[in-house]
Design a protein around this motif. Structure first.
Motif, PDB file in Angstrom:
ATOM      1  N   ALA A 250       3.691 -33.896 -31.659  1.00  0.00           N
ATOM      2  CA  ALA A 250       2.424 -34.539 -32.021  1.00  0.00           C
ATOM      3  C   ALA A 250       2.038 -34.227 -33.462  1.00  0.00           C
ATOM      4  CB  ALA A 250       1.321 -34.099 -31.063  1.00  0.00           C
ATOM      5  N   GLN A 251       2.284 -33.003 -33.892  1.00  0.00           N
ATOM      6  CA  GLN A 251       1.954 -32.636 -35.267  1.00  0.00           C
ATOM      7  C   GLN A 251       2.847 -33.350 -36.274  1.00  0.00           C
ATOM      8  OE1 GLN A 251       1.958 -28.371 -35.603  1.00  0.00           O
ATOM      9  NE2 GLN A 251       0.231 -28.143 -34.204  1.00  0.00           N
ATOM     10  N   ARG A 252       4.052 -33.708 -35.873  1.00  0.00           N
ATOM     11  CA  ARG A 252       4.979 -34.405 -36.766  1.00  0.00           C
ATOM     12  C   ARG A 252       4.789 -35.917 -36.732  1.00  0.00           C
ATOM     13  NH1 ARG A 252       9.881 -31.377 -38.201  1.00  0.00           N
ATOM     14  NH2 ARG A 252       9.485 -29.212 -37.663  1.00  0.00           N
ATOM     15  N   THR A 253       3.876 -36.386 -35.908  1.00  0.00           N
ATOM     16  CA  THR A 253       3.606 -37.814 -35.784  1.00  0.00           C
ATOM     17  C   THR A 253       2.448 -38.189 -36.692  1.00  0.00           C
ATOM     18  OG1 THR A 253       4.354 -37.752 -33.492  1.00  0.00           O
ATOM     19  CG2 THR A 253       2.999 -39.618 -34.127  1.00  0.00           C
ATOM     20  N   THR A 254       2.614 -39.256 -37.447  1.00  0.00           N
ATOM     21  CA  THR A 254       1.568 -39.654 -38.393  1.00  0.00           C
ATOM     22  C   THR A 254       0.472 -40.501 -37.749  1.00  0.00           C
ATOM     23  OG1 THR A 254       2.894 -41.573 -39.063  1.00  0.00           O
ATOM     24  CG2 THR A 254       3.122 -39.557 -40.379  1.00  0.00           C
ATOM     25  N   ASP A 255       0.770 -41.166 -36.654  1.00  0.00           N
ATOM     26  CA  ASP A 255      -0.215 -42.020 -35.986  1.00  0.00           C
ATOM     27  C   ASP A 255      -1.054 -41.192 -35.023  1.00  0.00           C
ATOM     28  OD1 ASP A 255      -1.525 -44.340 -35.029  1.00  0.00           O
ATOM     29  OD2 ASP A 255      -0.089 -44.490 -33.377  1.00  0.00           O
ATOM     30  N   PRO A 256      -2.375 -41.125 -35.243  1.00  0.00           N
ATOM     31  CA  PRO A 256      -3.233 -40.317 -34.362  1.00  0.00           C
ATOM     32  C   PRO A 256      -3.213 -40.767 -32.902  1.00  0.00           C
ATOM     33  CG  PRO A 256      -4.416 -40.923 -36.363  1.00  0.00           C
ATOM     34  CD  PRO A 256      -3.119 -41.687 -36.362  1.00  0.00           C
ATOM     35  N   ALA A 257      -3.094 -42.049 -32.655  1.00  0.00           N
ATOM     36  CA  ALA A 257      -3.066 -42.534 -31.271  1.00  0.00           C
ATOM     37  C   ALA A 257      -1.791 -42.091 -30.565  1.00  0.00           C
ATOM     38  CB  ALA A 257      -3.191 -44.055 -31.243  1.00  0.00           C
ATOM     39  N   THR A 258      -0.685 -42.126 -31.271  1.00  0.00           N
ATOM     40  CA  THR A 258       0.574 -41.665 -30.693  1.00  0.00           C
ATOM     41  C   THR A 258       0.520 -40.173 -30.416  1.00  0.00           C
ATOM     42  OG1 THR A 258       1.792 -43.404 -31.847  1.00  0.00           O
ATOM     43  CG2 THR A 258       3.077 -41.523 -31.054  1.00  0.00           C
ATOM     44  N   ALA A 259      -0.033 -39.422 -31.361  1.00  0.00           N
ATOM     45  CA  ALA A 259      -0.170 -37.972 -31.178  1.00  0.00           C
ATOM     46  C   ALA A 259      -1.049 -37.662 -29.968  1.00  0.00           C
ATOM     47  CB  ALA A 259      -0.737 -37.331 -32.435  1.00  0.00           C
TER      48      ALA A 259
ATOM     49  N   ILE B 164       0.939 -38.236 -26.808  1.00  0.00           N
ATOM     50  CA  ILE B 164       1.880 -37.141 -26.561  1.00  0.00           C
ATOM     51  C   ILE B 164       1.142 -35.963 -25.940  1.00  0.00           C
ATOM     52  CG2 ILE B 164       3.344 -35.413 -27.681  1.00  0.00           C
ATOM     53  CD1 ILE B 164       4.061 -37.630 -29.752  1.00  0.00           C
ATOM     54  N   ARG B 165       0.001 -35.615 -26.517  1.00  0.00           N
ATOM     55  CA  ARG B 165      -0.774 -34.472 -25.996  1.00  0.00           C
ATOM     56  C   ARG B 165      -1.260 -34.731 -24.570  1.00  0.00           C
ATOM     57  NH1 ARG B 165      -2.576 -34.318 -31.698  1.00  0.00           N
ATOM     58  NH2 ARG B 165      -1.710 -32.389 -32.553  1.00  0.00           N
ATOM     59  N   ALA B 166      -1.602 -35.967 -24.261  1.00  0.00           N
ATOM     60  CA  ALA B 166      -2.063 -36.297 -22.908  1.00  0.00           C
ATOM     61  C   ALA B 166      -0.913 -36.231 -21.906  1.00  0.00           C
ATOM     62  CB  ALA B 166      -2.697 -37.681 -22.904  1.00  0.00           C
ATOM     63  N   THR B 167       0.286 -36.569 -22.335  1.00  0.00           N
ATOM     64  CA  THR B 167       1.445 -36.556 -21.456  1.00  0.00           C
ATOM     65  C   THR B 167       1.884 -35.141 -21.119  1.00  0.00           C
ATOM     66  OG1 THR B 167       2.175 -38.652 -22.402  1.00  0.00           O
ATOM     67  CG2 THR B 167       3.820 -37.380 -21.196  1.00  0.00           C
ATOM     68  N   PHE B 168       1.699 -34.220 -22.072  1.00  0.00           N
ATOM     69  CA  PHE B 168       2.117 -32.828 -21.890  1.00  0.00           C
ATOM     70  C   PHE B 168       0.919 -31.900 -22.105  1.00  0.00           C
ATOM     71  CE2 PHE B 168       5.833 -35.190 -23.329  1.00  0.00           C
ATOM     72  CZ  PHE B 168       6.789 -34.817 -22.410  1.00  0.00           C
ATOM     73  N   PRO B 169      -0.033 -31.871 -21.166  1.00  0.00           N
ATOM     74  CA  PRO B 169      -1.231 -31.044 -21.348  1.00  0.00           C
ATOM     75  C   PRO B 169      -0.911 -29.549 -21.298  1.00  0.00           C
ATOM     76  CG  PRO B 169      -1.159 -31.903 -19.129  1.00  0.00           C
ATOM     77  CD  PRO B 169      -0.012 -32.537 -19.872  1.00  0.00           C
ATOM     78  N   ASP B 170      -1.807 -28.770 -21.853  1.00  0.00           N
ATOM     79  CA  ASP B 170      -1.671 -27.315 -21.844  1.00  0.00           C
ATOM     80  C   ASP B 170      -1.759 -26.827 -20.402  1.00  0.00           C
ATOM     81  OD1 ASP B 170      -1.831 -24.579 -22.115  1.00  0.00           O
ATOM     82  OD2 ASP B 170      -3.382 -24.624 -23.641  1.00  0.00           O
ATOM     83  N   PRO B 171      -0.697 -26.248 -19.865  1.00  0.00           N
ATOM     84  CA  PRO B 171      -0.724 -25.823 -18.460  1.00  0.00           C
ATOM     85  C   PRO B 171      -1.687 -24.678 -18.194  1.00  0.00           C
ATOM     86  CG  PRO B 171       1.291 -25.079 -19.503  1.00  0.00           C
ATOM     87  CD  PRO B 171       0.577 -25.957 -20.498  1.00  0.00           C
ATOM     88  N   THR B 172      -2.076 -23.944 -19.211  1.00  0.00           N
ATOM     89  CA  THR B 172      -3.017 -22.845 -18.986  1.00  0.00           C
ATOM     90  C   THR B 172      -4.426 -23.361 -18.722  1.00  0.00           C
ATOM     91  OG1 THR B 172      -3.421 -22.556 -21.361  1.00  0.00           O
ATOM     92  CG2 THR B 172      -1.674 -21.222 -20.358  1.00  0.00           C
ATOM     93  N   THR B 173      -4.719 -24.603 -19.152  1.00  0.00           N
ATOM     94  CA  THR B 173      -6.041 -25.164 -18.892  1.00  0.00           C
ATOM     95  C   THR B 173      -6.062 -26.049 -17.657  1.00  0.00           C
ATOM     96  OG1 THR B 173      -5.645 -27.032 -20.356  1.00  0.00           O
ATOM     97  CG2 THR B 173      -6.701 -25.086 -21.314  1.00  0.00           C
TER      98      THR B 173
END
Length: 64
Positions: free
Chosen positions: A37-46, A49-58
């Motif tokens: 996500a950090q290497r992606t320039t498009d905020p919507a794509t990033a 990505i973050r929604a697909t792989f959420p932080d498992p600790t939360t």
């Protein structure tokens, strides 16, 4: 084969995240996806990505 991490692309990190998900390693998958996500320039794509792989600790639920 050892690769220079600077040469890795967002797609490489996403591939790794998918592999870690398949291996039941959600935290590693999250970390790899965050790098993608950090290497992606498009905020919507990033955000996708973050929604697909959420932080498992939360999202973790305690079980007995």
């Amino acid at each position: 084969m050892i690769r220079d991490p600077a040469d890795l692309t967002a797609a490489d990190y996403l591939d790794g995240a998918r592999e870690m998900t398949a291996a039941n390693r959600p935290y590693l998958a999250h970390l790899l996806a965050e790098e993608a996500a950090q290497r992606t320039t498009d905020p919507a794509t990033a955000a996708g990505i973050r929604a697909t792989f959420p932080d498992p600790t939360t999202t973790r639920e305690e079980t007995d």
